[in-house]
Design a protein around this motif. Structure first.
Motif, PDB file in Angstrom:
ATOM      1  N   UNK A 231      62.597 -51.566   1.111  1.00  0.00           N
ATOM      2  CA  UNK A 231      62.273 -52.092   0.580  1.00  0.00           C
ATOM      3  C   UNK A 231      60.357 -52.468  -0.058  1.00  0.00           C
ATOM      4  N   UNK A 232      60.430 -53.421   1.639  1.00  0.00           N
ATOM      5  CA  UNK A 232      58.456 -54.042   1.503  1.00  0.00           C
ATOM      6  C   UNK A 232      57.835 -53.037   1.226  1.00  0.00           C
ATOM      7  N   UNK A 233      58.043 -51.473   2.183  1.00  0.00           N
ATOM      8  CA  UNK A 233      57.415 -49.810   2.925  1.00  0.00           C
ATOM      9  C   UNK A 233      57.292 -49.261   1.817  1.00  0.00           C
ATOM     10  N   UNK A 234      58.549 -49.801   0.595  1.00  0.00           N
ATOM     11  CA  UNK A 234      58.008 -48.817  -0.695  1.00  0.00           C
ATOM     12  C   UNK A 234      57.249 -49.104  -1.935  1.00  0.00           C
ATOM     13  N   UNK A 235      56.821 -51.132  -1.565  1.00  0.00           N
ATOM     14  CA  UNK A 235      56.254 -51.471  -2.898  1.00  0.00           C
ATOM     15  C   UNK A 235      54.744 -51.108  -2.115  1.00  0.00           C
ATOM     16  N   UNK A 236      54.860 -51.205  -0.526  1.00  0.00           N
ATOM     17  CA  UNK A 236      52.892 -51.047  -0.044  1.00  0.00           C
ATOM     18  C   UNK A 236      53.004 -49.359  -0.007  1.00  0.00           C
ATOM     19  N   UNK A 237      53.783 -48.561  -0.033  1.00  0.00           N
ATOM     20  CA  UNK A 237      53.039 -46.854  -0.343  1.00  0.00           C
ATOM     21  C   UNK A 237      52.556 -46.962  -1.561  1.00  0.00           C
ATOM     22  N   UNK A 238      52.688 -47.853  -2.718  1.00  0.00           N
ATOM     23  CA  UNK A 238      52.573 -47.517  -4.016  1.00  0.00           C
ATOM     24  C   UNK A 238      50.613 -47.904  -3.988  1.00  0.00           C
ATOM     25  N   UNK A 239      50.746 -49.085  -2.986  1.00  0.00           N
ATOM     26  CA  UNK A 239      49.539 -50.510  -2.909  1.00  0.00           C
ATOM     27  C   UNK A 239      48.627 -49.623  -2.406  1.00  0.00           C
ATOM     28  N   UNK A 240      49.104 -48.995  -1.308  1.00  0.00           N
ATOM     29  CA  UNK A 240      47.957 -48.491  -0.370  1.00  0.00           C
ATOM     30  C   UNK A 240      48.609 -47.188   0.122  1.00  0.00           C
ATOM     31  N   UNK A 241      48.687 -46.137  -1.059  1.00  0.00           N
ATOM     32  CA  UNK A 241      49.261 -45.175  -1.373  1.00  0.00           C
ATOM     33  C   UNK A 241      48.558 -44.156  -0.370  1.00  0.00           C
ATOM     34  N   UNK A 242      47.262 -44.358   0.024  1.00  0.00           N
ATOM     35  CA  UNK A 242      46.474 -43.759   1.002  1.00  0.00           C
ATOM     36  C   UNK A 242      46.483 -43.787   2.754  1.00  0.00           C
ATOM     37  N   UNK A 243      47.086 -45.048   2.854  1.00  0.00           N
ATOM     38  CA  UNK A 243      47.310 -44.869   4.689  1.00  0.00           C
ATOM     39  C   UNK A 243      48.901 -43.919   4.960  1.00  0.00           C
ATOM     40  N   UNK A 244      47.980 -43.922   6.254  1.00  0.00           N
ATOM     41  CA  UNK A 244      49.127 -42.556   6.991  1.00  0.00           C
ATOM     42  C   UNK A 244      49.913 -43.812   7.753  1.00  0.00           C
ATOM     43  N   UNK A 245      49.857 -44.888   8.238  1.00  0.00           N
ATOM     44  CA  UNK A 245      50.054 -45.844   9.166  1.00  0.00           C
ATOM     45  C   UNK A 245      51.312 -46.307   8.058  1.00  0.00           C
ATOM     46  N   UNK A 246      51.162 -46.495   7.066  1.00  0.00           N
ATOM     47  CA  UNK A 246      52.293 -46.552   5.963  1.00  0.00           C
ATOM     48  C   UNK A 246      53.406 -46.163   5.597  1.00  0.00           C
ATOM     49  N   UNK A 247      52.688 -44.452   5.000  1.00  0.00           N
ATOM     50  CA  UNK A 247      53.750 -43.165   5.011  1.00  0.00           C
ATOM     51  C   UNK A 247      54.763 -42.886   6.638  1.00  0.00           C
ATOM     52  N   UNK A 248      53.986 -43.380   7.547  1.00  0.00           N
ATOM     53  CA  UNK A 248      54.447 -42.887   8.176  1.00  0.00           C
ATOM     54  C   UNK A 248      55.773 -43.428   9.083  1.00  0.00           C
ATOM     55  N   UNK A 249      54.937 -44.960   8.938  1.00  0.00           N
ATOM     56  CA  UNK A 249      56.325 -45.873   9.217  1.00  0.00           C
ATOM     57  C   UNK A 249      57.492 -46.440   7.809  1.00  0.00           C
ATOM     58  N   UNK A 250      56.891 -45.737   6.552  1.00  0.00           N
ATOM     59  CA  UNK A 250      58.589 -45.955   5.642  1.00  0.00           C
ATOM     60  C   UNK A 250      59.244 -44.290   5.921  1.00  0.00           C
ATOM     61  N   UNK A 251      58.847 -43.598   6.918  1.00  0.00           N
ATOM     62  CA  UNK A 251      58.887 -42.260   6.486  1.00  0.00           C
ATOM     63  C   UNK A 251      60.084 -42.297   7.905  1.00  0.00           C
ATOM     64  N   UNK A 252      59.776 -43.251   8.729  1.00  0.00           N
ATOM     65  CA  UNK A 252      60.607 -43.843  10.670  1.00  0.00           C
ATOM     66  C   UNK A 252      61.653 -44.073   9.502  1.00  0.00           C
ATOM     67  N   UNK A 253      61.362 -45.240   9.076  1.00  0.00           N
ATOM     68  CA  UNK A 253      62.653 -46.180   8.574  1.00  0.00           C
ATOM     69  C   UNK A 253      64.197 -45.735   7.739  1.00  0.00           C
ATOM     70  N   UNK A 254      63.322 -44.634   6.940  1.00  0.00           N
ATOM     71  CA  UNK A 254      63.622 -43.633   6.101  1.00  0.00           C
ATOM     72  C   UNK A 254      65.036 -42.702   6.990  1.00  0.00           C
ATOM     73  N   UNK A 255      63.841 -42.092   7.888  1.00  0.00           N
ATOM     74  CA  UNK A 255      65.039 -40.885   8.634  1.00  0.00           C
ATOM     75  C   UNK A 255      66.019 -41.883   9.387  1.00  0.00           C
ATOM     76  N   UNK A 256      65.489 -42.866  10.218  1.00  0.00           N
ATOM     77  CA  UNK A 256      66.676 -43.268  10.848  1.00  0.00           C
ATOM     78  C   UNK A 256      67.647 -43.869  10.009  1.00  0.00           C
ATOM     79  N   UNK A 257      67.776 -44.394   8.550  1.00  0.00           N
ATOM     80  CA  UNK A 257      68.656 -45.359   7.697  1.00  0.00           C
ATOM     81  C   UNK A 257      69.947 -44.473   7.199  1.00  0.00           C
ATOM     82  N   UNK A 258      68.561 -43.523   6.275  1.00  0.00           N
ATOM     83  CA  UNK A 258      68.854 -43.374   5.132  1.00  0.00           C
ATOM     84  C   UNK A 258      69.536 -41.601   5.348  1.00  0.00           C
TER      85      UNK A 258
END
Length: 388
Positions: A231-258
């Motif tokens: 949930x936090x990564x979802x909001x951060x991806x909107x705020x820091x939409x160009x950040x590779x670190x944010x998106x890669x961490x978000x992807x890792x969490x979703x691949x692992x849990x969803x």
């Protein structure tokens, strides 16, 4: 005779008038010259009065006649002053960098001494003495907090954390962020969800919001609160939409849990948001997350597409083979190694692949397979020598 006398008198009168006119002209000329001189002096005085106190008059060259030269001299002087200011600013920045480096080196030395038990830390007084000498060390402050927690002095640990935030210089952002992270961890272990959020909100106002946000994601993950992290990564991806670190961490969490469908959809969103130069990197990371989550076949398929489109990217080939060695089968890894050593790449890069191949067979293969790799390496070197 009378007429001649009259003519002589007239001539004398004319000469006298002419002489008087000349004198008058001369006087007028002198008056005008005097007025112009006074005017120049007044202008000079006015010009001097414009200078600020402390102005360096030696830096200005005064010349008469050509006003354009005066402008050029003034412009040159201004340029010199600007250059001096730039140099002064650069020196200040350099001094700040050196000062920060010296402080960081001092902190590192203290941490090393504590780790090697050269400095005793058995009582509160031990910590206080050390902190007097190294007040900017987040390592010491956090150790002091942990010491109080070991004595079940939770409030004292909080107070020490707050002291640290007031004491550490604002120049050392990383040190302050470390303390904020420790305070969040403290509330996560001994506080409530409300106290966690309160400290986190304060940290966001006082730190780099992206960095402290990523620290919060890690804290959630370490405490098995994956959904809160997502949930936090979802909001951060909107705020820091160009950040590779944010998106890669978000992807890792979703691949692992969803689900895989959610992961694929998120990858497409990431590709639409981050700069194009990071597309290959985010796809490579996505493939690695698939391997790490037990989906080796999906990871392999993605990596095949990546290396096919970027055959000269040795970092991608290296990631691919590392994933195959760790999560795939030995046979699939050998097949990939054999492809890699035949790529049209510079000898230095092929040598790197041969080393990895030899290490793999040394750890997982037989003596015959090790010798086979060596033979292939010798044949490759011979082919290069022949071509030369």
């Amino acid at each position: 005779d009378n007429e001649e006398d009259n003519e002589d008198d007239n001539e004398d009168s004319q000469d006298e008038d002419s002489h008087n006119n000349k004198n008058e002209d001369s006087d007028d000329s002198d008056d005008e010259s005097s007025n112009e001189s006074m005017k120049d002096e007044d202008e000079a005085e006015e010009k001097f009065s414009l200078f600020e106190p402390g102005f360096k008059f030696n830096d200005v060259k005064f010349k008469s006649g050509d006003s354009s030269k005066e402008k050029d001299d003034s412009s040159s002087s201004d340029s010199d002053e600007n250059d001096d200011k730039k140099i002064s600013e650069q020196q200040k920045k350099r001094q700040k960098r050196h000062s920060a480096k010296d402080e960081e080196e001092k902190i590192r030395q203290v941490e090393e001494d504590v780790a090697n038990k050269k400095l005793p830390l058995e009582t509160a007084d031990d910590f206080e003495k050390l902190l007097m000498a190294s007040p900017n060390s987040s390592f010491l402050w956090i150790k002091y907090m942990a010491f109080q927690l070991s004595l079940t002095e939770i409030d004292k640990a909080r107070q020490i954390g707050e002291r640290a935030l007031k004491t550490i210089t604002f120049k050392l952002e990383k040190e302050k962020q470390n303390v904020w992270t420790a305070l969040i961890n403290l509330e996560m272990s001994y506080g409530t969800e409300e106290s966690v959020q309160e400290v986190f909100q304060r940290a966001q106002r006082n730190c780099d919001p992206e960095k402290i946000g990523m620290a919060m994601v890690n804290i959630y993950s370490q405490n098995s609160q994956e959904q809160l992290a997502i949930e936090l990564l979802k909001s951060m991806a909107k705020r820091f939409s160009g950040s590779l670190d944010v998106w890669s961490t978000y992807l890792k969490a979703v691949v692992k849990n969803e689900s895989q469908s959610n992961a694929k959809a998120l990858l497409q969103r990431a590709l639409q948001s981050i700069p194009k130069k990071h597309h290959v990197d985010i796809i490579g990371k996505y493939a690695r997350f698939q391997y790490e989550s037990g989906h080796a076949e999906i990871g392999r398929t993605v990596m095949e597409g990546v290396v096919s489109n970027n055959p000269k990217r040795t970092d991608l080939w290296s990631t691919y083979i590392d994933m195959e060695v760790k999560y795939g089968t030995h046979d699939s890894a050998r097949q990939l190694f054999q492809r890699m050593i035949t790529l049209s790449l510079p000898p230095k890069k092929i040598k790197f692949f041969f080393k990895k191949y030899l290490l793999f067979e040394t750890q997982h293969g037989t003596e015959e397979l090790v010798e086979s790799v060596k033979e292939k390496a010798r044949a490759y070197v011979a082919s290069i020598m022949k071509d030369d």
